[in-house]
Write an enzyme that holds these catalytic residues in place. Structure first.
Site, PDB file in Angstrom:
ATOM      1  N   ARG A 161       0.840  -1.051   0.154  1.00  0.00           N
ATOM      2  CA  ARG A 161      -0.142  -0.072   0.069  1.00  0.00           C
ATOM      3  C   ARG A 161       0.852   1.233   0.152  1.00  0.00           C
ATOM      4  NH1 ARG A 161      -5.463   1.271   1.398  1.00  0.00           N
ATOM      5  NH2 ARG A 161      -5.642   3.311   2.449  1.00  0.00           N
TER       6      ARG A 161
ATOM      7  N   HIS B 268      -6.912   1.695  -7.225  1.00  0.00           N
ATOM      8  CA  HIS B 268      -6.976   0.773  -5.842  1.00  0.00           C
ATOM      9  C   HIS B 268      -7.901  -0.374  -6.090  1.00  0.00           C
ATOM     10  CE1 HIS B 268      -7.836  -0.145  -1.828  1.00  0.00           C
ATOM     11  NE2 HIS B 268      -8.409   0.752  -1.111  1.00  0.00           N
TER      12      HIS B 268
ATOM     13  N   GLN C 214     -10.220  -2.688  -3.626  1.00  0.00           N
ATOM     14  CA  GLN C 214     -11.462  -2.180  -3.317  1.00  0.00           C
ATOM     15  C   GLN C 214     -12.673  -2.565  -4.218  1.00  0.00           C
ATOM     16  OE1 GLN C 214     -12.536  -0.428  -0.262  1.00  0.00           O
ATOM     17  NE2 GLN C 214     -14.379  -0.792  -1.050  1.00  0.00           N
TER      18      GLN C 214
ATOM     19  N   ASP D  20     -16.523   8.782  -2.328  1.00  0.00           N
ATOM     20  CA  ASP D  20     -15.194   8.546  -1.705  1.00  0.00           C
ATOM     21  C   ASP D  20     -14.892   9.875  -0.720  1.00  0.00           C
ATOM     22  OD1 ASP D  20     -12.967   7.245  -0.558  1.00  0.00           O
ATOM     23  OD2 ASP D  20     -11.775   7.231  -2.219  1.00  0.00           O
TER      24      ASP D  20
ATOM     25  N   SER E 226      -7.892  13.051   0.411  1.00  0.00           N
ATOM     26  CA  SER E 226      -7.199  11.734   0.563  1.00  0.00           C
ATOM     27  C   SER E 226      -5.991  12.049   1.436  1.00  0.00           C
ATOM     28  CB  SER E 226      -6.783  11.074  -0.617  1.00  0.00           C
ATOM     29  OG  SER E 226      -7.948  10.803  -1.329  1.00  0.00           O
TER      30      SER E 226
ATOM     31  N   CYS F 172     -15.923   3.569   0.362  1.00  0.00           N
ATOM     32  CA  CYS F 172     -15.075   2.702   0.781  1.00  0.00           C
ATOM     33  C   CYS F 172     -14.596   2.877   2.148  1.00  0.00           C
ATOM     34  CB  CYS F 172     -13.939   2.691  -0.154  1.00  0.00           C
ATOM     35  SG  CYS F 172     -13.008   4.189  -0.602  1.00  0.00           S
ATOM     36  N   LEU F 173     -14.853   3.995   2.784  1.00  0.00           N
ATOM     37  CA  LEU F 173     -14.561   4.322   4.151  1.00  0.00           C
ATOM     38  C   LEU F 173     -12.786   4.793   4.164  1.00  0.00           C
ATOM     39  CD1 LEU F 173     -16.639   1.687   6.084  1.00  0.00           C
ATOM     40  CD2 LEU F 173     -17.304   4.012   5.265  1.00  0.00           C
TER      41      LEU F 173
ATOM     42  N   ARG G 198     -14.291  -6.776   1.733  1.00  0.00           N
ATOM     43  CA  ARG G 198     -12.691  -6.653   1.502  1.00  0.00           C
ATOM     44  C   ARG G 198     -12.035  -7.784   1.999  1.00  0.00           C
ATOM     45  NH1 ARG G 198     -10.276  -1.480   1.387  1.00  0.00           N
ATOM     46  NH2 ARG G 198      -8.424  -3.041   0.988  1.00  0.00           N
TER      47      ARG G 198
END
Length: 356
Positions: A143, A170, A173, A265, A269, A305-306, A332
């Site tokens: 990641r 991603h 996801q 989303d 970020s 997607c939190l 997930r």
């Protein structure tokens, strides 16, 4: 407001198909075609590199493991004796917990490595790290900030590399999202997913996947926050190839109109904190509310997607019966398990195929 409409047929949804209700069960996509899919030894950096049948195979394996382990209480030590290195430059609740618990549940040994543990590309080059880990474990999930870091690891490693998130994609996801949608509606082909938010890595992965599953995609982003041009071009090509509709607009209500699934989303970020004030202003009017859902299909659902912030979706939607965010979060785990089993073994699902 600006709108771009790309379709292989007409400007209207003539190619929408009737979908099965949530009670429909069983995957009946061609057994012969999926039976020949083998992903063992592959890396998983972007769903752009995976065909329609390969993505369906991953979802089938994931659904199969969920059925056998969660519902039938079977013990399946499919990864016994194997280990995974989990490299995390960016923190995450769902990616860490799903991978760590999932790999252990399958009998394997997960090793969690932060930037304080290995200093990827600082104390040791990515090239050397990839070669070292290839001799110490069976697979790597990373990641990272830059997608090029994953590409370097994949180039130098002799074991599969999984993209746990990068600035460009991603993909893990999106597997969870489509398994969640499939479970709820019973099938995927002909559904419409509407993305309302930032043109980010999660959206990029939706754009590399939706058409391959027969899903129409409608995208609303503020001007200046559109997806990458190269991703748009590839999504246009996929839409034409698979006969689906792709809509790009800056109007959230236009994107939501007639949709089955509303998705958003975070607008800010990790690494974008200094832009927060400007971003919140630019995304004004993009919060998903019941008013947004009022122009969608009567059976519309919501995904995120939190972690979630109030400005992105209000409580009324987030905690409503339409919200699938918590089944999505659980999936997930099942989809990363399905992916790891597919990349490391010759496993064949035991339960009926999903309906795509």
């Amino acid at each position: 407001m600006s709108t771009k409409l790309f379709t292989a047929n007409s400007p209207v949804f003539r190619c929408l198909k009737t979908f099965h209700n949530a009670q429909a069960r069983g995957f009946r996509v061609g057994a012969a075609s999926l039976g020949s899919v083998n992903l063992k030894g592959r890396s998983f950096l972007t769903l752009k590199d995976f065909s329609s049948d390969e993505i369906k195979q991953l979802l089938w394996v994931s659904g199969d493991l969920k059925q056998r382990i969660k519902h039938e209480k079977q013990y399946l030590p499919l990864l016994q004796g194997k280990s995974i290195a989990m490299i995390f430059e960016k923190r995450s609740t769902r990616t860490r917990m799903s991978t760590e618990t999932g790999f252990a549940l399958l009998g394997g040994h997960p090793c969690f490595l932060t930037s304080q543990d290995i200093h990827l590309g600082v104390n040791e080059s990515g090239k050397d790290t990839a070669r070292v880990l290839s001799g110490l474990c069976d697979i790597v999930l990373a990641r990272v900030y830059s997608h090029s870091t994953l590409e370097e690891l994949d180039k130098e490693a002799s074991i599969p590399i999984i993209n746990g998130l990068s600035d460009l994609y991603h993909p893990i996801q999106i597997l969870a999202d489509f398994l969640t949608i499939q479970e709820h509606y019973g099938s995927l082909s002909g559904l419409t997913v509407s993305w309302i938010g930032d043109g980010n890595n999660v959206l990029h992965s939706f754009m590399m996947t939706a058409a391959k599953l027969g899903v129409h995609l409608k995208i609303a982003t503020p001007q200046g926050y559109e997806p990458e041009k190269s991703v748009i071009q590839e999504a246009q090509r996929l839409s034409k190839l698979h006969g689906t509709q792709l809509l790009l607009t800056s109007d959230p209500m236009e994107a939501a109109h007639g949709s089955n699934v509303l998705v958003t989303d975070t607008w800010v970020s990790m690494g974008q904190e200094e832009e927060k004030k400007k971003r919140l202003k630019d995304f004004s009017g993009y919060q998903i509310t019941m008013q947004t859902g009022s122009v969608a299909k009567p059976d519309w659902t919501f995904l995120h997607c939190l972690p979630r912030k109030m400005e992105e979706v209000d409580d009324e939607v987030f905690y409503s019966p339409q919200s699938l965010v918590f089944p999505e979060a659980e999936n997930r785990k099942w989809t990363i398990m399905g992916l790891m089993v597919s990349l490391l073994t010759d496993y064949t699902p035991h339960t009926p195929m999903l309906k795509f």
